[in-house]
Scaffold this motif. Structure first.
Motif, mmCIF file in Angstrom:
data_model
loop_
_atom_site.group_PDB
_atom_site.id
_atom_site.type_symbol
_atom_site.label_atom_id
_atom_site.label_comp_id
_atom_site.label_asym_id
_atom_site.label_seq_id
_atom_site.Cartn_x
_atom_site.Cartn_y
_atom_site.Cartn_z
ATOM 1 N N PHE A 8 -22.363 11.909 -112.385
ATOM 2 C CA PHE A 8 -23.052 13.041 -113.000
ATOM 3 C C PHE A 8 -22.855 13.054 -114.515
ATOM 4 O O PHE A 8 -23.825 13.151 -115.271
ATOM 5 C CB PHE A 8 -22.561 14.374 -112.412
ATOM 6 C CG PHE A 8 -22.989 15.560 -113.229
ATOM 7 C CD1 PHE A 8 -24.302 16.007 -113.196
ATOM 8 C CD2 PHE A 8 -22.099 16.212 -114.070
ATOM 9 C CE1 PHE A 8 -24.712 17.084 -113.965
ATOM 10 C CE2 PHE A 8 -22.496 17.292 -114.838
ATOM 11 C CZ PHE A 8 -23.805 17.731 -114.791
ATOM 12 N N TRP A 9 -21.605 12.976 -114.966
ATOM 13 C CA TRP A 9 -21.343 13.087 -116.400
ATOM 14 C C TRP A 9 -21.882 11.888 -117.179
ATOM 15 O O TRP A 9 -22.348 12.038 -118.307
ATOM 16 C CB TRP A 9 -19.863 13.318 -116.671
ATOM 17 C CG TRP A 9 -19.508 14.747 -116.425
ATOM 18 C CD1 TRP A 9 -18.748 15.249 -115.411
ATOM 19 C CD2 TRP A 9 -19.965 15.873 -117.186
ATOM 20 N NE1 TRP A 9 -18.696 16.616 -115.505
ATOM 21 C CE2 TRP A 9 -19.419 17.029 -116.580
ATOM 22 C CE3 TRP A 9 -20.769 16.023 -118.310
ATOM 23 C CZ2 TRP A 9 -19.656 18.312 -117.078
ATOM 24 C CZ3 TRP A 9 -21.000 17.293 -118.803
ATOM 25 C CH2 TRP A 9 -20.458 18.419 -118.191
ATOM 26 N N THR A 10 -21.859 10.712 -116.587
ATOM 27 C CA THR A 10 -22.420 9.540 -117.269
ATOM 28 C C THR A 10 -23.921 9.727 -117.489
ATOM 29 O O THR A 10 -24.426 9.543 -118.604
ATOM 30 C CB THR A 10 -22.149 8.256 -116.459
ATOM 31 O OG1 THR A 10 -20.738 8.099 -116.306
ATOM 32 C CG2 THR A 10 -22.735 7.038 -117.157
ATOM 33 N N ALA A 11 -24.636 10.092 -116.436
ATOM 34 C CA ALA A 11 -26.086 10.295 -116.548
ATOM 35 C C ALA A 11 -26.401 11.458 -117.489
ATOM 36 O O ALA A 11 -27.311 11.358 -118.322
ATOM 37 C CB ALA A 11 -26.691 10.544 -115.173
ATOM 38 N N ILE A 15 -28.490 11.492 -121.140
ATOM 39 C CA ILE A 15 -29.623 12.384 -121.445
ATOM 40 C C ILE A 15 -29.310 13.204 -122.689
ATOM 41 O O ILE A 15 -30.163 13.360 -123.570
ATOM 42 C CB ILE A 15 -29.949 13.296 -120.239
ATOM 43 C CG1 ILE A 15 -30.449 12.470 -119.050
ATOM 44 C CG2 ILE A 15 -30.955 14.387 -120.618
ATOM 45 C CD1 ILE A 15 -31.754 11.730 -119.285
ATOM 46 N N PHE A 16 -28.099 13.737 -122.775
ATOM 47 C CA PHE A 16 -27.693 14.534 -123.936
ATOM 48 C C PHE A 16 -27.832 13.724 -125.227
ATOM 49 O O PHE A 16 -28.386 14.215 -126.216
ATOM 50 C CB PHE A 16 -26.251 15.022 -123.767
ATOM 51 C CG PHE A 16 -25.714 15.744 -124.956
ATOM 52 C CD1 PHE A 16 -26.107 17.050 -125.230
ATOM 53 C CD2 PHE A 16 -24.812 15.139 -125.814
ATOM 54 C CE1 PHE A 16 -25.620 17.732 -126.329
ATOM 55 C CE2 PHE A 16 -24.321 15.804 -126.920
ATOM 56 C CZ PHE A 16 -24.722 17.111 -127.179
ATOM 57 N N LEU A 17 -27.353 12.495 -125.220
ATOM 58 C CA LEU A 17 -27.437 11.654 -126.427
ATOM 59 C C LEU A 17 -28.879 11.292 -126.754
ATOM 60 O O LEU A 17 -29.304 11.384 -127.908
ATOM 61 C CB LEU A 17 -26.603 10.387 -126.234
ATOM 62 C CG LEU A 17 -25.095 10.578 -126.144
ATOM 63 C CD1 LEU A 17 -24.411 9.267 -125.789
ATOM 64 C CD2 LEU A 17 -24.539 11.143 -127.445
ATOM 65 N N PHE A 105 -36.430 9.063 -117.079
ATOM 66 C CA PHE A 105 -36.648 10.001 -115.980
ATOM 67 C C PHE A 105 -35.718 9.678 -114.806
ATOM 68 O O PHE A 105 -35.177 10.585 -114.157
ATOM 69 C CB PHE A 105 -38.112 9.949 -115.535
ATOM 70 C CG PHE A 105 -38.477 10.967 -114.490
ATOM 71 C CD1 PHE A 105 -38.911 12.224 -114.858
ATOM 72 C CD2 PHE A 105 -38.393 10.666 -113.144
ATOM 73 C CE1 PHE A 105 -39.256 13.177 -113.900
ATOM 74 C CE2 PHE A 105 -38.732 11.607 -112.172
ATOM 75 C CZ PHE A 105 -39.165 12.870 -112.562
ATOM 76 N N ALA A 106 -35.519 8.399 -114.521
ATOM 77 C CA ALA A 106 -34.622 7.988 -113.440
ATOM 78 C C ALA A 106 -33.180 8.418 -113.739
ATOM 79 O O ALA A 106 -32.464 8.882 -112.841
ATOM 80 C CB ALA A 106 -34.700 6.482 -113.214
ATOM 81 N N VAL A 107 -32.757 8.277 -114.986
ATOM 82 C CA VAL A 107 -31.414 8.736 -115.378
ATOM 83 C C VAL A 107 -31.321 10.249 -115.209
ATOM 84 O O VAL A 107 -30.315 10.768 -114.713
ATOM 85 C CB VAL A 107 -31.085 8.308 -116.828
ATOM 86 C CG1 VAL A 107 -29.755 8.888 -117.281
ATOM 87 C CG2 VAL A 107 -31.080 6.787 -116.958
ATOM 88 N N VAL A 113 -29.592 15.067 -109.217
ATOM 89 C CA VAL A 113 -29.097 14.927 -107.847
ATOM 90 C C VAL A 113 -27.587 15.182 -107.803
ATOM 91 O O VAL A 113 -27.086 15.912 -106.947
ATOM 92 C CB VAL A 113 -29.447 13.532 -107.269
ATOM 93 C CG1 VAL A 113 -28.660 13.232 -106.010
ATOM 94 C CG2 VAL A 113 -30.937 13.428 -107.020
ATOM 95 N N TYR A 114 -26.862 14.603 -108.738
ATOM 96 C CA TYR A 114 -25.409 14.765 -108.731
ATOM 97 C C TYR A 114 -24.980 16.144 -109.226
ATOM 98 O O TYR A 114 -23.923 16.638 -108.827
ATOM 99 C CB TYR A 114 -24.727 13.623 -109.491
ATOM 100 C CG TYR A 114 -24.637 12.410 -108.604
ATOM 101 C CD1 TYR A 114 -23.536 12.216 -107.780
ATOM 102 C CD2 TYR A 114 -25.683 11.500 -108.531
ATOM 103 C CE1 TYR A 114 -23.472 11.129 -106.924
ATOM 104 C CE2 TYR A 114 -25.630 10.418 -107.676
ATOM 105 C CZ TYR A 114 -24.522 10.233 -106.873
ATOM 106 O OH TYR A 114 -24.457 9.170 -106.016
ATOM 107 N N TYR A 115 -25.793 16.786 -110.034
ATOM 108 C CA TYR A 115 -25.526 18.189 -110.390
ATOM 109 C C TYR A 115 -25.528 19.035 -109.123
ATOM 110 O O TYR A 115 -24.643 19.866 -108.896
ATOM 111 C CB TYR A 115 -26.578 18.693 -111.385
ATOM 112 C CG TYR A 115 -26.588 20.191 -111.551
ATOM 113 C CD1 TYR A 115 -25.536 20.848 -112.163
ATOM 114 C CD2 TYR A 115 -27.647 20.959 -111.069
ATOM 115 C CE1 TYR A 115 -25.528 22.235 -112.297
ATOM 116 C CE2 TYR A 115 -27.654 22.328 -111.197
ATOM 117 C CZ TYR A 115 -26.591 22.964 -111.821
ATOM 118 O OH TYR A 115 -26.594 24.335 -111.952
#
Length: 125
Positions: A8-11, A15-17, A105-107, A113-115
């Protein structure tokens, strides 16, 4: 659970970056402005898009943000990536510019999903 948090945090950080930090620092460059013009959008659209991208990225990265607001942020990014792909395909034809938004979009989908996996697991406790 630890594996899910890492995924979750990696994805989410990607997105954040990509959607928060990069637009915040590059949106007023001539290259970014030309990219918006090239797609046929007015300059103010690029400014509005940047504001909402930065706000959405912050919402996704803040753990205590309300779930409903996070859902809107995920939806907004989803629409952004879909319409970015359509815009590039319409203007430039099918190529990497039209494909790349689907990769991001996949990321985003992995983050989403993991959220939910993490929030469902926390609801059980």
């Amino acid at each position: 659970m630890k594996r899910n948090k890492i995924i979750f945090w990696t994805a989410t950080i990607l997105i954040f970056l990509f959607e928060g930090v990069m637009p915040a620092f590059t949106s007023q460059t001539e290259m970014a402005k030309e990219g918006i013009r090239h797609l046929g959008y007015p300059e103010y659209f690029g400014i509005a898009l940047t504001v909402f991208k930065v706000l959405g990225a912050i919402i996704l990265i803040v753990p205590k943000a309300p779930k409903r607001i996070k859902e809107w942020a995920y939806a907004g990014f989803g629409f952004d990536f879909i319409f970015a792909s359509i815009s590039h395909w319409a203007v430039d034809g099918f190529g990497m510019e039209a494909i790349f938004p689907w990769i991001v979009f996949a990321v985003l989908a992995v983050s989403y999903v993991y959220y939910h996996k993490l929030s469902d697991a926390n609801a059980i406790r």
